[in-house]
Write an enzyme that holds these catalytic residues in place. Structure first.
Site, mmCIF file in Angstrom:
data_model
loop_
_atom_site.group_PDB
_atom_site.id
_atom_site.type_symbol
_atom_site.label_atom_id
_atom_site.label_comp_id
_atom_site.label_asym_id
_atom_site.label_seq_id
_atom_site.Cartn_x
_atom_site.Cartn_y
_atom_site.Cartn_z
ATOM 1 N N SER B 24 39.042 50.549 39.507
ATOM 2 C CA SER B 24 38.526 50.272 40.839
ATOM 3 C C SER B 24 37.711 48.981 40.867
ATOM 4 C CB SER B 24 37.646 51.435 41.275
ATOM 5 O OG SER B 24 37.169 51.217 42.576
ATOM 6 N N LYS B 48 39.747 49.646 45.280
ATOM 7 C CA LYS B 48 38.327 49.316 45.433
ATOM 8 C C LYS B 48 37.597 50.489 46.079
ATOM 9 C CE LYS B 48 34.562 46.900 45.726
ATOM 10 N NZ LYS B 48 33.799 46.662 44.478
ATOM 11 N N ASN B 72 28.589 41.992 37.319
ATOM 12 C CA ASN B 72 28.847 41.919 38.748
ATOM 13 C C ASN B 72 27.842 42.743 39.525
ATOM 14 O OD1 ASN B 72 30.105 44.310 40.431
ATOM 15 N ND2 ASN B 72 30.901 44.533 38.337
ATOM 16 N N ASN B 130 33.140 58.102 42.462
ATOM 17 C CA ASN B 130 32.273 57.158 41.756
ATOM 18 C C ASN B 130 30.822 57.598 41.918
ATOM 19 O OD1 ASN B 130 30.873 55.023 40.726
ATOM 20 N ND2 ASN B 130 31.626 53.503 42.193
ATOM 21 N N CYS B 133 27.948 53.779 40.207
ATOM 22 C CA CYS B 133 27.877 52.347 40.492
ATOM 23 C C CYS B 133 26.441 51.872 40.392
ATOM 24 C CB CYS B 133 28.421 52.023 41.871
ATOM 25 S SG CYS B 133 28.338 50.252 42.183
ATOM 26 N N GLY B 247 36.421 47.315 28.902
ATOM 27 C CA GLY B 247 36.747 46.170 28.074
ATOM 28 C C GLY B 247 38.139 46.154 27.482
ATOM 29 N N THR B 269 38.354 44.377 34.080
ATOM 30 C CA THR B 269 38.129 42.935 34.033
ATOM 31 C C THR B 269 39.396 42.167 33.660
ATOM 32 O OG1 THR B 269 35.829 43.374 33.500
ATOM 33 C CG2 THR B 269 36.638 41.179 32.992
HETATM 34 C C1 LIG Z 1 34.110 42.988 40.032
HETATM 35 C C2 LIG Z 1 34.062 44.447 39.749
HETATM 36 C C3 LIG Z 1 34.019 45.379 40.791
HETATM 37 C C4 LIG Z 1 33.976 46.744 40.534
HETATM 38 N N1 LIG Z 1 33.972 47.637 41.584
HETATM 39 C C5 LIG Z 1 34.006 48.968 41.321
HETATM 40 C C6 LIG Z 1 34.105 49.937 42.371
HETATM 41 O O1 LIG Z 1 34.181 49.590 43.537
HETATM 42 N N2 LIG Z 1 34.093 51.252 42.050
HETATM 43 C C7 LIG Z 1 34.041 51.678 40.753
HETATM 44 O O2 LIG Z 1 34.056 52.887 40.510
HETATM 45 N N3 LIG Z 1 33.985 50.797 39.733
HETATM 46 C C8 LIG Z 1 33.966 49.458 39.982
HETATM 47 N N4 LIG Z 1 33.926 48.560 38.930
HETATM 48 C C9 LIG Z 1 33.906 49.062 37.554
HETATM 49 C C10 LIG Z 1 35.309 49.048 36.943
HETATM 50 O O3 LIG Z 1 36.163 49.918 37.633
HETATM 51 C C11 LIG Z 1 35.252 49.474 35.465
HETATM 52 O O4 LIG Z 1 34.710 50.787 35.378
HETATM 53 C C12 LIG Z 1 34.383 48.532 34.644
HETATM 54 O O5 LIG Z 1 34.604 47.220 35.048
HETATM 55 C C13 LIG Z 1 34.637 48.653 33.132
HETATM 56 O O6 LIG Z 1 35.940 48.320 32.795
HETATM 57 P P1 LIG Z 1 36.390 46.847 32.284
HETATM 58 O O7 LIG Z 1 35.441 46.480 31.196
HETATM 59 O O8 LIG Z 1 37.811 46.993 31.868
HETATM 60 O O9 LIG Z 1 36.232 45.929 33.458
HETATM 61 C C14 LIG Z 1 33.971 47.200 39.196
HETATM 62 C C15 LIG Z 1 34.020 46.265 38.161
HETATM 63 C C16 LIG Z 1 34.072 44.907 38.406
HETATM 64 C C17 LIG Z 1 34.139 43.941 37.252
#
Ligand SMILES: Cc1cc2nc3c(=O)[nH]c(=O)nc-3n(C[C@H](O)[C@H](O)[C@H](O)COP(=O)(O)O)c2cc1C
Ligand SMILES: Cc1cc2nc3c(=O)[nH]c(=O)nc-3n(C[C@H](O)[C@H](O)[C@H](O)COP(=O)(O)OP(=O)(O)OC[C@H]3O[C@@H](n4cnc5c(N)ncnc54)[C@H](O)[C@@H]3O)c2cc1C
Ligand SMILES: Cc1cc2nc3c(=O)[nH]c(=O)nc-3n(C[C@H](O)[C@H](O)[C@H](O)COP(=O)(O)OP(=O)(O)OC[C@H]3O[C@@H](n4cnc5c(N)ncnc54)[C@H](O)[C@@H]3O)c2cc1C
Ligand SMILES: Cc1cc2nc3c(=O)[nH]c(=O)nc-3n(C[C@H](O)[C@H](O)[C@H](O)COP(=O)(O)O)c2cc1C
Ligand code: FES
Ligand code: FES
Lengths: 252, 309, 309, 252
Positions: B24, B48, B72, B130, B133, B247, B269
């Site tokens: 998301s 999202k 972020n 969620n 957050c 990650g 990401t």
């Molecule tokens: C720009 C951005 C926006 C995000 N928005 C949400 C969101 O709206 N809802 C949510 O549950 N997680 C959100 N996340 C968290 C991601 O879904 C994920 O849990 C987190 O980035 C860790 O995974 P990654 O390291 O692969 O990015 C967001 C992450 C990023 C980087």
């Protein structure tokens, strides 16, 4: 989407220092269509530091290659400056809205330093429309003036300010001129753009500015590049980077 | 070798064609990626975070890069659940995408209401709740810190919908085990973790926080070793399937989570850096399966061999 | 501009010549670095964690690199406190190093005993009580998770010695505020954080943990944004000075911690990568002070300006 | 410390592919003294991914330069393979104990693949002592045999096994020979070294092996490179990388 975006591993054709800290890189990339003012996101290194792509305006498109002008400010651009012919980078683009140019309007370009980047392609487009490109160009040091040589080569009318030489900045030039009826297109540091906006507002002319924000994705996905507008946040990477100043809410 | 079976079962009804979901907030509403791939080939698209009403999100700056990471502070900017159902979902359905709605509320009521609106809507395969957050003042992380609050949220959503429920947990929960037990009791069908880790950056020239919200959430390869440890710990106590996040940048990273006990993974990401990244992860998992002659991906889930002693 | 004043006061008696210390476990017993620099110029050298008896540490593999990070599972291998005092300390004294002894025990008793041995020993400027090592089965992290246990350890050490006490906290404490209050009540003179963050890596070919201990502790630039957030939070509740640790690789990183509220910092992983790294950090802080016309480094501590709203 | 360690930013003089995935890099570095079997820790990139230095044996020292032979296995070595003349890397070294060579002993070298690295300098030292260097060299593919060309050029006696060609490994060669009275020096994959150790034990000859472990610091500080010996853990970077096999406790 008006243009087709791709990601592609492309070859570096050349990477030349223009003057200290400033480079022109040419990429073996052939995008379908590019509007003046659009940009690309470059992945410079395959490792995770730097992690994100970096945004750069498209300076020029020529036979078999796309040119980018850049300034070294941090770790991404410093790695970039070490790229050599034959190395590869990954390009995502073209991105953003770019400048909207129409036959019936009269344009004036205002650039500060590297803000000149989008205007070479704007100038080519204006010439194609039969107009004479006009640019006010402000630099800090004299050496930066060579950034305008390509535009002059096209036959553009360029007027300068060199801050370190004559203590003037480009917005003073803009202020002193009669620009009635023009559409002002501006790119440069945020402070300069804000000044351009207020001058144009005072003089009652329309102005469009190309903004820089931090960007992670460049394609409207992360919502990291928000810009405050009168109708709420908009995204610099898809709704911009070019905005009509009437929409914007400035910080100060 | 036989055909590879990459199907994973989150619930008996909620079956993904492969274990790679997109996280998301990192894949927009899915439609932004149609130029880059056939989005129906992704295990599931978690859109999202959706709230009851559209949200503007936080003032800029919202993002800052760190070594191998990204902080972020978007603040759940979104178009609102109704707008999503009306304007985005039909196209996602037409393209055959498997869609998971990530939902968020400031109060328990709001979660319930968003879930109710999504209940029975054609084209939504599951809801991800969620409660983790870090980027909103109200709700969000608070629910994710305290098992009792989390139980309340999940129970409310459970009551409001028959859709499969995934509860998205915080890496920052003081007691992960208690948290998992609470959301399981409240009826979640699966848990996903981690959300971003609270983090900070300071502009030393201005002596001010870089982000408008002072702190934000760290994601990306920097957090992978921490996320993997948490997913391994979660999988060792959870009764429901665990979805690993944090990650993941390639197939090997995804496999680490699966071997640690994740039924599926989400890549976040990575999508921002490589729009086609999720597809690459799927391909690399398949290549590993072929190389190691593993016909069924679910045989890998939790296959970690611990050292004796 | 006047002379720079880089002195920082941890306690009225324990004053460092500059705010840059080197973190325990990343600078050996200090003597390993004499070829590279004049070690008396470092704010303070925190030596490898000392226990009552020599410890062998964990079986290999003990380290694995991750993106911008390092997971270690050394397990507090050390030569024991008496051996240190006899064989290493005299040379450290001769070289004029400011030495902080990092101590560790499996039981409260052992902490007390180690502190008693160090009490009154010439050449030890302070004790850092490690209640946050994730790499040992007994003691260590357990004390760092639970405020009551932490209080007990610190009180025992406090009783055993008149030396300035720094308590080193875990980034993983469920309730950081309660932890800080507990160790303050028990008489600590300062707190330092963070220790490494529990983390994990899996070898997908062997389907085994990479480290012999399954999990280890993550350090390095990857954790800096998380550490900075924790130090900022700690500084906003602590009554005693805070020493910031985690991923500091250059002067700017150090300044972020100082501006966030740290009186001093420790650099860890940097020493492994750049033996002269600590000196570089000191130089870069001085250059910043000159550039910004800051005469006294302590004027920067906690100088962060938060956004209005 | 017997040798003086430094860290220094040095220039890449050349970086040449020997055969697929294998390179020889020459660094403009002039260490004071180096013992055969010592190594360096290289920082290949200024960014934090990769974060740590990487250990490499010192292959050869010549006028104005140090040669390293390396194989691309991961992200550090893959970045390394892209280095070009004029690029810089940071070198920490010389490190480790190296091989102890004395006039009164008779040596036999056993290498597997890249395990040949320390033996070029060992051979030069043996020649200096008036001995003929003798090497048993095992490779997987025929192409790797060129790794022994330099040693042959010195006049060393080299015997081969090529696993893909004749299904034999180097330890079989060792097993089949009369090596009474020799001191065996070995470097290569761990399994091979363990085999060498047991053959030498069975034959009643002394053997010394150069071990590879993960390393973070290379200078005895992090304690990450522990090796299990009969007297507890010892550190490969300072107590090794060369160990008398009698001290070691093997995993299996
Ligand atoms: C720009 C951005 C926006 C995000 N928005 C949400 C969101 O709206 N809802 C949510 O549950 N997680 C959100 N996340 C968290 C991601 O879904 C994920 O849990 C987190 O980035 C860790 O995974 P990654 O390291 O692969 O990015 C967001 C992450 C990023 C980087
Ligand atoms: C649409 C668009 C078009 C652009 N076009 C061009 C172009 O044509 N040419 C060009 O040269 N540039 C252009 N830029 C700017 C360019 O993208 C940046 O200069 C580049 O991304 C910098 O990357 P870097 O890795 O070198 O710097 P980074 O290391 O990312 O640092 C960039 C800046 O951010 C600051 N920074 C980093 N971390 C922190 C922190 N913790 N706190 C405070 N500040 C921090 C640094 O001091 C530095 O000034 C454009 C930007 C946009 C958005
Ligand atoms: C004393 C010494 C001397 C040496 N001399 C030489 C020499 O002369 N020439 C030479 O070529 N090499 C030499 N080596 C080996 C060399 O140091 C390594 O090949 C190099 O460090 C690899 O770096 P890399 O970044 O390319 O690989 P990395 O990306 O660090 O990976 C290295 C290996 O570790 C594995 N790995 C990484 N992460 C994980 C994980 N999560 N789980 C499981 N496995 C993982 C990878 O699969 C890979 O095989 C020497 C090593 C030592 C200790
Ligand atoms: C190899 C290694 C060994 C360590 N040993 C100790 C130790 O003995 N005692 C201790 O309190 N912390 C120990 N630490 C933790 C560091 O002191 C420091 O808190 C941590 O590494 C975070 O800082 P950094 O990111 O700058 O490395 C060790 C860290 C590393 C990397
Ligand atoms: S940079 Fe991601 S939405 Fe604009
Ligand atoms: S590599 Fe750090 S002690 Fe050997």
């Amino acid at each position: 989407m008006s243009t087709m975006r791709t990601t592609e591993s492309v070859e570096v054709l050349s990477n030349i220092a223009l003057f200290p800290g400033h480079y022109r890189i040419t990429l073996g990339w052939d995008p379908l269509t590019v509007k003046p003012g659009q940009f690309v996101m470059l992945r410079i290194s395959p490792t995770f530091d730097p992690l994100l792509r970096r945004p750069f305006g498209i300076y020029n498109i020529k036979e078999g290659g796309v040119e980018i002008l850049y300034r070294v400010v941090g770790k991404g651009t410093s790695l970039m400056s070490q790229l050599k012919r034959g190395d590869r980078v990954d390009v995502l683009g073209p991105l953003g809205n770019g400048f909207e140019l129409t036959e019936d309007k009269d344009y004036l370009m205002v650039a500060g330093g590297m803000g000149i980047v989008p205007f070479y392609m704007v100038a080519k487009e204006l010439l194609r429309m039969g107009k004479t490109p006009r640019l006010f160009f402000g630099v800090r040091k004299e050496e930066e003036l060579i950034l305008a040589d390509d535009l002059k080569g096209l036959g553009a009318e360029v007027e300068f300010t060199v801050q370190e030489r004559d203590g003037k900045v480009v917005t003073e030039l803009l202020e002193s001129k009669d620009i009635a009826g023009k559409h002002v297109l501006a790119c440069g540091p945020e402070g300069m753009l804000e000044k351009v906006a207020s001058i144009c507002e005072a003089k009652g002319v329309e102005s469009f500015v190309s903004l820089e924000t931090s960007m992670a994705c460049g394609m409207g996905v992360c919502m990291g590049c928000s810009v405050e507008t009168k109708e709420g946040y908009r995204l610099a990477c898809v709704d911009g980077p070019v905005f009509n100043v009437r929409e914007l809410k400035w910080k100060s | 070798m036989e055909e590879l079976n990459t199907k994973v079962h989150i619930t008996p009804e909620f079956v993904l064609k492969n274990p790679v979901m997109v996280a998301s907030g990192t894949f927009g509403y899915g439609l932004e990626f149609t130029e880059f791939m056939n989005i129906s080939q992704i295990g599931a698209i978690v859109v999202k975070g959706l709230s009851l009403k559209p949200r503007a999100g936080n003032p800029p700056p919202r993002i800052i890069e760190t070594p191998a990471g990204l902080i972020n502070a978007i603040g759940l900017q979104n178009i609102g659940v109704e707008h999503f159902v009306k304007d985005k979902l039909p196209e996602l359905r037409r393209l055959g995408a498997t869609v998971v709605a990530n939902i968020f509320g400031e109060r328990v009521d709001e979660y319930r209401e968003v879930a109710r609106i999504l209940d029975g809507v054609e084209g939504i395969s599951a809801i991800e709740v969620n409660i983790s957050c870090p980027n909103v003042k109200k709700g969000g992380l608070k629910f994710g810190q305290d098992p009792a609050s989390a139980r309340e949220v999940v129970a409310a959503v459970r009551e409001a919908t028959g859709l499969p429920l995934i509860t998205k947990l915080s890496p920052d929960a003081p007691d992960l085990k208690a948290m998992i037990e609470a959301v399981e009791e409240a009826g979640t069908d699966a848990i996903s973790l981690v959300n971003t880790i609270p983090a900070m950056a300071i502009d030393v020239e201005k002596r001010r926080p870089v982000l408008s919200t002072v702190t934000g959430g760290l994601s990306g390869p920097a957090i992978k070793p921490i996320a993997l440890r948490l997913v391994w710990q979660a999988a060792s106590v959870a009764k429901v399937p665990v979805i690993g996040i944090g990650g993941i940048m390639n197939g090997r990273d995804a496999l680490e989570f699966i071997i640690a006990g994740a039924r599926a993974v989400q890549v976040g990401t990575l999508n921002l850096v490589e729009p086609r990244g999720a597809m690459k992860v799927i391909k690399e998992i398949e290549a590993y399966m072929r190389q190691h002659r593993i016909e069924n991906i679910e045989a890998l889930t939790g296959s970690l061999v611990l050292p004796e002693r």
